[in-house]
Scaffold this motif. Structure first.
Motif, short mmCIF file in Angstrom:
data_model
loop_
_atom_site.label_atom_id
_atom_site.label_comp_id
_atom_site.label_asym_id
_atom_site.label_seq_id
_atom_site.Cartn_x
_atom_site.Cartn_y
_atom_site.Cartn_z
N ARG A 61 15.51 21.17 43.91
CA ARG A 61 15.23 20.28 45.05
C ARG A 61 13.79 19.77 44.97
NH1 ARG A 61 16.28 22.45 51.06
NH2 ARG A 61 15.14 24.21 50.17
N TYR A 62 13.65 18.46 44.98
CA TYR A 62 12.31 17.86 45.00
C TYR A 62 11.63 18.28 46.30
CZ TYR A 62 8.71 14.21 44.89
OH TYR A 62 7.52 13.52 44.88
N PRO A 63 10.40 18.83 46.20
CA PRO A 63 9.80 19.47 47.38
C PRO A 63 9.37 18.52 48.50
CG PRO A 63 8.26 19.48 45.53
CD PRO A 63 9.57 19.00 44.99
N ASN A 64 9.16 17.25 48.22
CA ASN A 64 8.68 16.31 49.23
C ASN A 64 9.84 15.46 49.75
OD1 ASN A 64 7.25 14.61 50.87
ND2 ASN A 64 6.03 13.65 49.23
N GLU A 65 10.09 15.50 51.04
CA GLU A 65 11.19 14.73 51.62
C GLU A 65 10.75 13.35 52.10
OE1 GLU A 65 13.22 16.93 54.61
OE2 GLU A 65 14.13 18.33 53.18
N ASP A 66 9.46 13.03 52.01
CA ASP A 66 8.95 11.70 52.37
C ASP A 66 9.01 10.81 51.14
OD1 ASP A 66 8.37 12.33 55.07
OD2 ASP A 66 6.52 13.32 54.43
N ILE A 67 9.96 9.90 51.13
CA ILE A 67 10.18 9.03 49.98
C ILE A 67 9.69 7.61 50.31
CG2 ILE A 67 11.88 8.21 48.30
CD1 ILE A 67 11.62 11.27 48.45
N THR A 68 8.96 7.01 49.37
CA THR A 68 8.46 5.64 49.58
C THR A 68 9.30 4.66 48.77
OG1 THR A 68 6.86 5.88 47.78
CG2 THR A 68 6.12 6.45 49.99
N TRP A 69 9.45 3.47 49.33
CA TRP A 69 10.12 2.41 48.58
C TRP A 69 9.28 2.01 47.38
CZ3 TRP A 69 14.96 1.92 49.73
CH2 TRP A 69 15.39 2.19 51.03
N GLY A 70 9.90 1.79 46.28
CA GLY A 70 9.18 1.47 45.05
C GLY A 70 8.84 2.70 44.23
N ALA A 71 9.20 3.88 44.73
CA ALA A 71 8.95 5.12 43.98
C ALA A 71 9.74 5.10 42.67
CB ALA A 71 9.33 6.33 44.83
N GLN A 72 9.19 5.78 41.66
CA GLN A 72 9.83 5.88 40.36
C GLN A 72 10.65 7.18 40.29
OE1 GLN A 72 9.50 3.33 37.79
NE2 GLN A 72 8.92 2.39 39.75
N LEU A 73 11.96 7.04 40.16
CA LEU A 73 12.85 8.19 40.04
C LEU A 73 13.21 8.34 38.56
CD1 LEU A 73 14.70 10.36 41.43
CD2 LEU A 73 16.49 8.61 41.40
N ILE A 74 12.80 9.47 37.97
CA ILE A 74 13.07 9.72 36.55
C ILE A 74 14.16 10.79 36.44
CG2 ILE A 74 12.08 10.51 34.36
CD1 ILE A 74 9.35 9.52 35.40
N VAL A 75 15.23 10.44 35.77
CA VAL A 75 16.36 11.36 35.57
C VAL A 75 16.56 11.55 34.07
CG1 VAL A 75 18.79 11.82 36.06
CG2 VAL A 75 17.43 10.47 37.68
N HIS A 76 16.43 12.78 33.60
CA HIS A 76 16.56 13.07 32.17
C HIS A 76 18.03 13.18 31.77
CE1 HIS A 76 12.23 13.80 31.82
NE2 HIS A 76 12.32 14.47 32.97
N GLU A 77 18.22 13.25 30.44
CA GLU A 77 19.57 13.43 29.91
C GLU A 77 20.16 14.73 30.44
OE1 GLU A 77 22.55 11.61 27.71
OE2 GLU A 77 20.50 10.90 27.99
N TYR A 78 21.47 14.74 30.70
CA TYR A 78 22.18 15.88 31.26
C TYR A 78 21.69 16.24 32.66
CZ TYR A 78 23.81 16.46 26.47
OH TYR A 78 24.35 16.23 25.24
N GLU A 79 21.29 15.21 33.41
CA GLU A 79 20.89 15.39 34.81
C GLU A 79 21.50 14.31 35.69
OE1 GLU A 79 16.35 17.20 34.06
OE2 GLU A 79 16.65 15.31 35.14
N MET A 80 21.64 14.63 36.95
CA MET A 80 22.01 13.65 37.97
C MET A 80 21.07 13.87 39.16
SD MET A 80 24.71 11.98 36.80
CE MET A 80 25.76 11.37 38.11
N ALA A 81 20.68 12.79 39.82
CA ALA A 81 19.84 12.89 41.02
C ALA A 81 20.66 12.38 42.20
CB ALA A 81 18.56 12.08 40.86
N VAL A 82 20.69 13.19 43.25
CA VAL A 82 21.50 12.85 44.43
C VAL A 82 20.59 12.80 45.65
CG1 VAL A 82 23.46 13.54 45.86
CG2 VAL A 82 23.47 14.06 43.41
N PHE A 83 20.70 11.71 46.41
CA PHE A 83 19.96 11.62 47.67
C PHE A 83 20.82 12.24 48.77
CE2 PHE A 83 17.43 8.87 45.17
CZ PHE A 83 16.19 8.80 45.79
N PHE A 84 20.21 13.19 49.46
CA PHE A 84 20.93 14.04 50.40
C PHE A 84 20.21 13.99 51.76
CE2 PHE A 84 21.77 18.31 52.19
CZ PHE A 84 23.16 18.36 52.12
#
Length: 326
Positions: free
Chosen positions: A18-41
């Motif tokens: 779990r990404y520790p910061n829940e304050d997300i800004t528009w324009g943020a760079q989301l990096i997802v490596h191979e064999y990963e998925m990122a889910v907004f919850f």
């Protein structure tokens, strides 16, 4: 500098982070490596899912979450928003399982083995496991999966008898695996393999299994043999040795009679004719061999001076110890 969201230093056995910061800004760079998925919850529910790559977060690539946010009062396009970013590893993982179960005969089993799995549908997995079970760490996910697997294995093994579980273990493990595949799919997990590595039962059921595996002993005969053994142990603990043996000699032939057969008459206790020494039923009034009148023990009896047992009157020898009666 734009905000960077990335799962760094992921361990080889890490399933979720779990990404520790829940304050997300528009324009943020989301990096997802191979064999990963990122889910907004958010609020207990999975929304947008991102596969491997570098993603700039905008309202265009967050359509489901944006739809939710626009319904919230005061939401503006440039304001940071709150959401939890969960990273899910899609590699194949190995886990161990072990549990106690029972067969159709209620034979206790101790079984253990390994299973291999991977996350197939990240959003479903997040909704059912992460949100539904509050399992936000790898250890919590593993605990849930082991408990889930053990519960289903207990249920499946309860449909099999002792011989099937032990003599057709490979086939049984395949059947159990196939039945579990659908259960795992319901929570977004693909069960790639499952193996039984060990199985055992109690000594009593091991002995039963030995006779059943020979193929020459029917199950009802094995049960009858066990009843004889239990009866003999029970009789051996009650009363004197002579009394237990005498009762057992009457009881055991009745137990040994196969089901479905009939006896001409129930087996009765025997007495010895005082004249010719023939063994005759205790209920006889006359000896069928020599015609001597027999006195039932209840109407005339005496005590053997040697062993103290009650014996029929007029006995020349004690039927218990063989002592000659004066």
């Amino acid at each position: 500098m734009p905000q960077v969201i990335e799962w760094t230093n992921a361990g080889p056995d890490a399933i979720v982070w779990r990404y520790p910061n829940e304050d997300i800004t528009w324009g943020a760079q989301l990096i997802v490596h191979e064999y990963e998925m990122a889910v907004f919850f958010r609020d207990g529910k999975a929304y947008d899912v991102f596969g491997p790559g570098r993603h700039t977060l905008t309202t265009l690539n967050l359509p489901v979450l944006t739809s939710l946010l626009t319904r919230l009062a005061g939401f503006g396009g440039n304001k940071p928003f709150k959401a939890t970013v969960l990273y899910i590893s899609t590699k194949v993982f190995a886990g161990k399982w072990g549990t106690k179960a029972q067969t159709t005969e209620l034979a206790p089993l101790q079984v253990y083995g390994q299973f291999w799995f991977k996350i197939a549908e990240a959003s479903l997995f997040v909704n059912e496991v992460i949100g539904g079970q509050n399992a936000y760490t790898t250890d919590q996910v593993n605990d849930f999966l082991r408990g889930f697997l053990n519960e289903k294995i207990i249920d499946e093994l309860s449909h099999y008898d002792l011989v099937t579980v032990f003599t057709r273990l490979d086939e049984t493990s395949v059947i159990v695996k196939n039945s579990l595949i659908d259960y795992f799919k319901r929570v977004g997990i693909e069960l790639t393999d499952l193996r039984f590595e060990g199985i055992d039962t109690t000594p009593e059921y091991r002995e039963r299994l030995f006779w059943l595996k020979t193929g020459r002993t029917a199950p009802e005969e094995v049960l009858r043999m066990e009843t004889i053994k239990s009866a003999a142990e029970s009789l051996g603990k009650s009363g004197g040795g002579g009394a237990a043996l005498g009762t057992g000699m009457v009881l055991i032939p009745q137990i040994m009679t196969p089901q479905g057969t009939t006896q001409a008459a129930p087996i009765a206790a025997l007495v010895i004719c005082p004249k010719c020494g023939e063994k005759v039923p205790a209920t006889s009034k006359f000896c069928p061999n020599c015609g001597t009148t027999l006195t039932p023990p209840s109407q005339g009896a005496m005590t053997c001076p040697n062993c103290g047992k009650s014996i029929p009157a007029n006995s020349k020898f004690c039927p218990e110890c063989g002592n000659k009666i004066a």
